[in-house]
Design a protein around this motif. Structure first.
Motif, PDB file in Angstrom:
ATOM      1  N   ALA A 102       0.834  -1.203   0.000  1.00  0.00           N
ATOM      2  CA  ALA A 102       0.000   0.000   0.000  1.00  0.00           C
ATOM      3  C   ALA A 102       0.869   1.252   0.000  1.00  0.00           C
ATOM      4  N   SER A 103       1.970   1.225   0.753  1.00  0.00           N
ATOM      5  CA  SER A 103       2.871   2.389   0.806  1.00  0.00           C
ATOM      6  C   SER A 103       3.493   2.655  -0.557  1.00  0.00           C
ATOM      7  N   ILE A 104       3.883   1.580  -1.249  1.00  0.00           N
ATOM      8  CA  ILE A 104       4.485   1.734  -2.571  1.00  0.00           C
ATOM      9  C   ILE A 104       3.485   2.327  -3.549  1.00  0.00           C
ATOM     10  N   ILE A 105       2.228   1.838  -3.479  1.00  0.00           N
ATOM     11  CA  ILE A 105       1.191   2.354  -4.380  1.00  0.00           C
ATOM     12  C   ILE A 105       0.933   3.832  -4.116  1.00  0.00           C
ATOM     13  N   ILE A 106       0.887   4.219  -2.831  1.00  0.00           N
ATOM     14  CA  ILE A 106       0.650   5.628  -2.479  1.00  0.00           C
ATOM     15  C   ILE A 106       1.791   6.497  -2.990  1.00  0.00           C
ATOM     16  N   LEU A 107       3.044   6.064  -2.776  1.00  0.00           N
ATOM     17  CA  LEU A 107       4.189   6.843  -3.238  1.00  0.00           C
ATOM     18  C   LEU A 107       4.199   6.964  -4.753  1.00  0.00           C
ATOM     19  N   PHE A 108       3.841   5.888  -5.437  1.00  0.00           N
ATOM     20  CA  PHE A 108       3.781   5.923  -6.901  1.00  0.00           C
ATOM     21  C   PHE A 108       2.722   6.916  -7.371  1.00  0.00           C
TER      22      PHE A 108
END
Length: 335
Positions: A102-108
């Motif tokens: 989820a963190s990676i998706i948000i940062l992307f």
């Protein structure tokens, strides 16, 4: 040194433009960039003195900062309450994996938002060849190669539109355009427009008129102020535009492209004229200590010769010497 124009969010520069306080150099580059992208120009002008309008529109549409911050504070308080009343349990590996994903998706998503907003507000780049610099080349995304002469700028979009490839030239450049029958390549230079599908040619807009010399292929040369005033030029043709008047002539200067080709031909050419060609080709300033030296004649061909070799060849037959001080060169009689 070759540079890209800075597209930092500098509202001070935009404010200077709107208030008429820009320097001539700042105004030239700023207006050239707006000319390549009319929608960007309209956004800047429409924003008036409320400079935040253009910047915040996309951000507000895509991201509600107050709502996001409220959620963050809510989560912080919630975590404090959990810490106060309960012991912290160690998350399972599966939960940890989903949190990381989820963190990676948000940062992307945030990165994509920033890139999209930046590209929308600042869609153009500027390629620069500084004064007294040797020519510099750039290859655009479509494969076209543009070589700038000294003290010239090319403003081009980060991404070409679907129906055309449009750039802005300040100064002089040689264009080798990649062929694309479905997408014309258009160059704006002062009050002139040059339109091609794929060819090579030179544009000089460094003086009080715009000159076009076609090396290969075919181009359309027209006046922006009078679009019906146009010429079709083919290989070897030379034309100029001044005050909306187009004129097709025969070029009589064998060394017109020497700044790019480094090839020069002199046939009983007076040293004063030789000096003008060398100044243009090597970005130097040649002077003669004795006026009569200007009328001496030179016969020779040069192909990618270093400047010192050419100067020595010029001086030797006439018992002359030269002195260099930076880009300043003085030719005089030997003692």
């Amino acid at each position: 040194m070759t540079k890209e124009f800075s597209h930092t969010l500098d509202w001070e520069i935009i404010s200077k433009y709107l208030s008429g306080e820009m320097t001539e150099s700042e105004l030239e580059v700023f207006e050239a960039e707006m000319a390549v992208n009319p929608s960007y120009a309209e956004a800047i002008k429409a924003s008036g003195k409320d400079l935040t309008l253009a910047d915040l529109y996309l951000a507000n549409e895509a991201f509600d900062s107050e709502y996001a911050w409220a959620n963050v504070k809510k989560r912080i308080v919630s975590k404090k309450d959990i810490t106060t009343h309960f012991s912290i349990s160690r998350p399972s590996p599966l939960k940890a994996f989903f949190r990381l994903a989820a963190s990676i998706i948000i940062l992307f998503g945030i990165g994509l938002l920033v890139q999209t907003t930046y590209t929308h507000l600042y869609p153009n780049k500027t390629f620069v060849c500084e004064i007294n610099e040797a020519n510099k080349s750039i290859t655009l995304d479509d494969g076209s190669v543009i070589t700038l002469n000294s003290n010239s700028k090319l403003i081009y979009p980060r991404k070409f539109k679907t129906n055309e490839r449009r750039v802005k030239l300040i100064g002089e450049a040689f264009f080798n355009i990649a062929k694309n029958p479905n997408k014309a390549f258009i160059i704006n230079a002062k009050d002139a427009e040059v339109k091609v599908l794929g060819t090579s040619f030179n544009i000089n807009a460094a003086t009080n008129r715009v000159e076009v010399l076609v090396k290969t292929g075919k181009v359309q040369f027209s006046s922006i102020n009078k679009p019906d005033n146009k010429l079709i030029l083919i290989s070897g043709d030379f034309a100029s535009l001044k005050e909306s008047i187009l004129e097709k002539t025969i070029i009589r200067d064998d060394n017109y492209l020497s700044w790019k080709t480094r090839q020069m031909v002199f046939r009983d050419t007076k040293l004063n004229e030789v000096a003008k060609v060398l100044n243009r080709t090597y970005q130097v300033q040649i002077r003669f200590q004795e006026a009569e030296l200007k009328d001496l004649a030179l016969n020779s061909d040069f192909d990618h010769e270093p400047l010192d070799n050419i100067l020595n060849y010029m001086c030797a037959p006439f018992n002359l010497v030269y002195e260099k001080n930076g880009n300043q060169i003085l030719i005089k009689k030997a003692n």
